[in-house]
Design an enzyme around this catalytic site. Structure first.
Site, PDB file in Angstrom:
ATOM      1  CG  HIS A   1      -3.608  -3.679   2.774  1.00 19.54           C
ATOM      2  ND1 HIS A   1      -2.706  -3.386   3.711  1.00 19.54           N
ATOM      3  CD2 HIS A   1      -4.185  -2.519   2.444  1.00 19.54           C
ATOM      4  CE1 HIS A   1      -2.639  -1.987   3.852  1.00 19.54           C
ATOM      5  NE2 HIS A   1      -3.667  -1.564   3.041  1.00 19.54           N
TER       6      HIS A   1
ATOM      7  N   GLY B   1       3.666   1.269   1.174  1.00 22.18           N
ATOM      8  CA  GLY B   1       5.004   1.111   0.834  1.00 22.18           C
ATOM      9  C   GLY B   1       5.268   0.834  -0.664  1.00 22.18           C
TER      10      GLY B   1
ATOM     11  CD  GLU C   1      -1.416  -6.648   5.124  1.00 28.74           C
ATOM     12  OE1 GLU C   1      -1.662  -5.326   5.547  1.00 28.74           O
ATOM     13  OE2 GLU C   1      -0.876  -6.881   3.832  1.00 28.74           O
TER      14      GLU C   1
ATOM     15  CB  CYS D   1      -0.889  -0.045   1.072  1.00 25.28           C
ATOM     16  SG  CYS D   1      -2.358   1.111   1.181  1.00 25.28           S
TER      17      CYS D   1
END
Length: 544
Positions: A516, A384, A518, A382
């Site tokens: 995302h 990053g 994760e 994101c």
């Protein structure tokens, strides 16, 4: 008809109700039952979307775009059942719905009250969309005695009567503290907690007792006697070496059998727990280790990155290595450039996670530059990814003033506010200065990867769907300039308008994603990006 398990907590918060609910659901699922878990949150926010991560931890996002409590992440990781909007309700949303109905005149002049209107709305939420389930687990946030949770307690008390005693039970999680000076565990807090619960008309059927020392048989019997539950329904819950050991530990203590017994169900056979024993074998018997540097903004509270932490652990499970995570405050790199090398040189890989606001942004950009120049595996998520694009624009594409409009006006908006995008329901539009809550690009969106890209190799295909939570996007108008500088746009939205994945082909492992990943990783099904990232970290460690 679905059976309901209502889970409450007492004495103190943070005892692990969410983890217990997720573990119990996993055990029931291992016995062949279909399960779903729901969270009742008593706070007045409509959802946690506008709450600081330091206040509430991470915001977990579902496929259908709900911003929810982080416990829904536990639920998904332990059961594999995708969460949805209807699995998390707050007092704020309940009252918002009721007030909207009152303003429309839906109550036909009636006086709107907590009972029956608020409690009826809570019960309606609990019973919605459960026809295809065997068990619905409902976790009540907070602790018994909280003023804000009283309507929820009353609602589940009423539901017990509505559903019938054979179709619902109460599980109460409480604390049995160890008093070092006395050298013994104390049961009185549990007794008081159960007394408070029964004063609300709720008698627990199963007690789960969090304790840091083994619960002696005589103390277990004492709790059973004073709290009016069978001794075998008093379940000790000791600290575990990993959260993924908790389902096995609860099974050893008889939690799933106690719950089935409370329903009058005779267990037919032992649960299939091989996936959990395999996970623990990989965690307890690693064949190596790596250190990942996470350069972020909210490193003071690890719950702010809960799903990220777990996804990195899952990547370690996939590669049978132990993952050490070094949480690094991005602001350190803004105050002292010497800190960049000092902090990052020992890392086998670097990750810059999502976040909001300008604080720490230059430190994140410095971390990207270090990873690019030193050929250290880099993963940007994101924000990053956006920082990777700004770093690339400044240092490899010759756009020195590159920045993002999130931090203020700029002549080179490599990243800017996304004002419209397509969804299944049609065109979505947003304006600067509008409401913050629920206005981001939220939920699962499709993306198309370039066939010859590193990302396509990692995923094993070119069509993907991932969850988003952001209101700023990389400006596709800079695509050509960035690609000339070596940063390739390897994933785009299906209409070709929104960049989703960037990578550097000349780098061992350099990937940025706008979404995302994760949020979709599980211990028994690690996300391919995290599995590949940790594999790259393993390879990097062998070069040192």
């Amino acid at each position: 008809m679905a059976r309901f398990i209502f889970i409450t907590g007492g004495v103190v918060s943070s005892l692990g109700k969410g983890l217990m609910a997720a573990s119990l659901a996993a055990l029931l699922q291992a016995r062949g039952y279909r399960v779903r878990i729901r969270k009742f949150d008593p706070y007045l926010n409509v959802d946690p979307g506008t709450m600081s991560p330091y206040q509430h931890g991470e915001v977990y996002v579902t496929d259908d775009g709900a911003e929810t409590d982080l416990d829904l992440g536990h639920y998904e990781r332990f059961t594999g059942v995708p969460g949805r909007q209807s699995d998390n309700i707050t007092s704020g949303r309940i009252y918002q719905t009721i007030i909207q109905k009152e303003r429309r005149g839906d109550y036909l002049g009636a006086t709107v009250q907590v009972i029956p209107h608020v409690t009826d709305a809570i019960k309606e939420f609990a019973r919605a969309d459960v026809d295809d389930l065997d068990f619905v687990l409902c976790e009540i946030g907070g602790t018994v005695g909280d003023i804000e949770s009283l309507p929820f307690m009353e609602a589940i008390r009423q539901l017990r009567n509505d559903l019938g005693r054979g179709n619902s039970i109460f599980v109460h999680l409480t604390l049995v503290p160890y008093i070092a000076a006395a050298g013994e565990l104390k049961t009185k807090p549990t007794q008081h907690s159960v007394r408070d619960l029964t004063s609300l008309g709720i008698q627990p059927d199963v007690l789960v007792c969090r304790c840091e020392r083994p619960l002696p048989d005589n103390e277990r019997a004492k709790i059973a006697l004073f709290c009016n539950v069978p001794k075998e329904h008093v379940i000790p819950a000791l600290d575990a070496s990993s959260i993924y050991a908790v389902p096995l530990q609860y099974h050893e203590e008889g939690l799933d059998e106690a719950v089935l017994s409370a329903f009058g169900i005779e267990p037919k056979e032992e649960p299939e727990l091989s996936r959990w024993t395999e996970i623990m074998d990989r965690l307890e018997n690693p064949e190596g280790e790596v250190t990942i540097g996470v350069v972020g903004k909210y490193v003071g509270l690890l719950d702010a990155y809960k799903s990220l932490h777990e996804a990195l652990v899952h990547g370690g499970i996939a590669n049978r290595v132990k993952v050490h995570i070094r949480w690094i405050d991005a602001e350190l790199f803004e105050q002292d450039e010497a800190e960049i090398a000092a902090q990052l040189e020992p890392m086998n890989a670097i990750l810059v996670p999502g976040g909001f606001g300008e604080r720490g942004s230059e430190g994140k950009i410095a971390a990207v530059k270090f990873a690019r120049e030193r050929k250290v595996p880099y993963f940007g998520i994101c924000l990053g990814m956006q920082m990777a694009c700004i770093e690339g624009a400044r240092n490899t594409a010759g756009i020195a003033a590159a920045s993002t409009t999130e931090f203020g006006p700029t002549d080179e908006p490599v990243v800017g506010l996304i004002t419209e995008w397509m969804t299944e329901s049609g065109l979505q539009k947003r304006e600067a200065g509008g409401d913050l809550g629920g206005t981001m690009r939220l939920g699962a969106y499709d993306a198309v990867l370039s066939g010859n890209s590193h990302a396509a190799t990692i995923y094993g295909g070119i069509a993907i769907s991932e969850r988003h939570r952001h209101r700023y996007e990389v400006n596709a108008g800079y695509k050509d300039a960035l690609e000339k500088g070596g940063l390739v746009f390897s994933g785009m939205s299906p209409d070709g308008e929104l960049p989703e994945v960037v990578e550097r082909p000349d780098h061992p492992w350099f990937v940025g994603v706008q979404f995302h990943p994760e949020l979709k990783s599980k211990p028994f099904d690690p996300h391919p990006l995290f599995a590949s990232f940790i594999e790259a970290a393993v390879n990097q460690s062998r070069l040192v």
